[in-house]
Design an enzyme around this catalytic site. Structure first.
Site, PDB file in Angstrom:
ATOM      1  NE  ARG A 153      -6.083 -13.390 -16.705  1.00  0.00           N
ATOM      2  CZ  ARG A 153      -4.913 -12.748 -16.798  1.00  0.00           C
ATOM      3  NH1 ARG A 153      -4.194 -12.526 -15.706  1.00  0.00           N
ATOM      4  NH2 ARG A 153      -4.459 -12.349 -17.966  1.00  0.00           N
ATOM      5  CD  GLN A 154      -8.687 -12.978  -9.220  1.00  0.00           C
ATOM      6  OE1 GLN A 154      -8.947 -12.238 -10.156  1.00  0.00           O
ATOM      7  NE2 GLN A 154      -7.500 -12.979  -8.630  1.00  0.00           N
ATOM      8  CE1 TYR A 155     -10.247 -18.811 -15.422  1.00  0.00           C
ATOM      9  CE2 TYR A 155      -8.225 -19.274 -14.197  1.00  0.00           C
ATOM     10  CZ  TYR A 155      -8.856 -18.865 -15.360  1.00  0.00           C
ATOM     11  OH  TYR A 155      -8.112 -18.507 -16.470  1.00  0.00           O
ATOM     12  CB  SER A 156     -16.528 -19.434  -9.934  1.00  0.00           C
ATOM     13  OG  SER A 156     -16.735 -18.041 -10.033  1.00  0.00           O
ATOM     14  CD  GLU A 175      -6.390  -5.963   1.746  1.00  0.00           C
ATOM     15  OE1 GLU A 175      -5.148  -5.926   1.893  1.00  0.00           O
ATOM     16  OE2 GLU A 175      -6.994  -5.211   0.942  1.00  0.00           O
ATOM     17  CE1 TYR A 190      -4.408  -1.102   0.095  1.00  0.00           C
ATOM     18  CE2 TYR A 190      -3.376  -2.923   1.270  1.00  0.00           C
ATOM     19  CZ  TYR A 190      -4.454  -2.399   0.578  1.00  0.00           C
ATOM     20  OH  TYR A 190      -5.571  -3.161   0.360  1.00  0.00           O
ATOM     21  CB  VAL A 200     -17.570 -18.991 -18.439  1.00  0.00           C
ATOM     22  CG1 VAL A 200     -17.071 -17.616 -17.998  1.00  0.00           C
ATOM     23  CG2 VAL A 200     -16.802 -20.120 -17.763  1.00  0.00           C
TER      24      VAL A 200
END
Length: 403
Positions: free
Chosen positions: A205-208, A136, A94, A275
């Site tokens: 990358r974010q994937y459910s 966080e 930060y 998707v």
């Protein structure tokens, strides 16, 4: 922050509305020049297509507009914090962001950015940073409190790969260390970290997660996106589709605020595009395995039969239960004359399904591209569905705020 500094921040709102994206574009270029290692933590596809700079510009503007009472943004900040913990963002980063953001304000805005305004924004940014760091900190602690939980990146083995449609593959991920894995709420995601040779970078990358929880593996179902070479948008999904069984990838612990409410007995209406079906699968399996048998209506839209993943499994489940109802919309079809009754041609139209989805006490979950979410959200409001009963997940940087 004193009242005078808050007034100075508020006075910059018109400038941020007009030049916010110029500012954030400049900021990212400046920060990456001085800290190229951070490129490994940022989605360079979203840098290339402009979504990341837009998301940051929106966030900075929203903070300035609500500087008198930033607590109204806590829901949005928790969502950002959840994404940050999945990327292992640390407090010291930060300081880097703040240093380059303030410098960018000075260099982009120029003379109007007086020393007093820069000082006010410095105080404001680090006030926001403290809020985010504390959010966080709590999420990191929550991860470690779970059986099998962890922070940062952990290696998993791809033990099984299944082709689900013409463009979607499922990956079954088992922990390399053989230890327990963390539980998750249906609808949550994991971050995947893959080395991309074309960029010479690690890319997240974010994937459910596309199954209900089990103690052995996680499953993600990845669409192979168009875009290689000059467009990094599809590089990670393409790299994933080139993976083989036995390969190892790093993933973060499950995260995300878009999920079913624990122990809720409300009927479910799931609305997905493309998707965006993946978190809905997790919700559906959880409902089935928990033997709750909550009334569930699933509305799904995709281009055609060839890209409709899991259609046979869903149809089989529907035939063997009384609690599941489905409605599917194809943009086009190779066999228009022989489509089943529950499949329509055209874009998703909730008016056509209104008799099915207007269930007393229902909770509505939407997932898909930005324009899809906006359209379906508006349709639900037009059907007199209360905002408090609508939840949505936007893939990629958060650009919309409908609630």
């Amino acid at each position: 922050m004193n009242n005078y500094q808050k007034q100075l921040i508020s006075a910059t709102v018109p400038i941020l509305r007009e030049s916010g994206e110029d500012l954030t574009d400049y900021f990212y270029a400046r920060m990456f020049k001085h800290h190229p290692e951070l490129r490994n933590m940022f989605n360079m596809g979203n840098q290339a297509n402009g979504r990341q700079k837009s998301a940051l510009a929106n966030a900075v503007l929203a903070y300035a507009e609500n500087i008198e009472n930033p607590s109204v943004l806590i829901g949005v900040l928790k969502g950002i914090g959840s994404k940050h913990t999945s990327l292992n963002i640390q407090p010291e980063q930060y300081k880097i962001v703040g240093t380059h953001l303030i410098a960018s304000i000075k260099e982009v805005i120029g003379e109007p950015a007086t020393d007093e305004i820069l000082e006010a924004w410095t105080v404001a940014f680090f006030q926001l940073a403290d809020i985010m760091i504390n959010v966080e900190k709590g999420l990191y602690a929550e991860n470690l409190s779970k059986e099998g939980g962890w922070n940062g990146w952990r290696n998993f083995i791809i033990k099984r790969i299944e082709q689900e449609s013409a463009e979607i593959k499922s990956f079954y991920l088992y922990p390399q260390d053989g230890k327990e894995i963390a539980n998750f709420h249906p609808g949550q995601f994991i971050s995947v970290q893959v080395f991309i040779e074309e960029l010479n970078l690690l890319q997240p990358r974010q994937y459910s997660l596309s199954t209900s929880y089990n103690s052995e593996y996680y499953r993600i179902s990845v669409k192979k996106e168009n875009g290689m070479n000059s467009n990094p948008s599809g590089m990670v999904s393409n790299a994933m589709h080139l993976k083989s069984e036995g390969d190892i990838i790093s993933i973060s612990a499950p995260a995300g605020l878009f999920h079913l409410e624990k122990d809720s007995k409300n009927p479910l209406v799931l609305i997905s595009g493309g998707v965006g079906f993946t978190p809905m699968l997790s919700m559906l399996e959880t409902n089935m395995n928990a033997l709750q048998n909550k009334k569930t209506v699933w509305i799904h839209g995709c281009r055609n039969e060839s890209v409709h993943a899991f259609k046979n499994q869903i149809e089989e489940l529907k035939q063997n239960t009384e609690w599941l109802e489905t409605h599917t919309f194809y943009d086009t079809s190779e066999d228009e004359k022989n489509l089943p009754e529950n499949i329509s041609l055209g874009r998703v139209d909730l008016q056509k399904c209104s008799d099915s989805i207007l269930i007393e006490g229902a909770k509505f979950y939407i997932c898909g591209p930005e324009i899809f979410i906006k359209n379906q959200y508006e349709s639900l409001l037009n059907l007199n569905v209360s905002r408090e009963n609508i939840f949505y997940e936007e893939f990629g940087p958060q650009l919309i705020n409908l609630n």
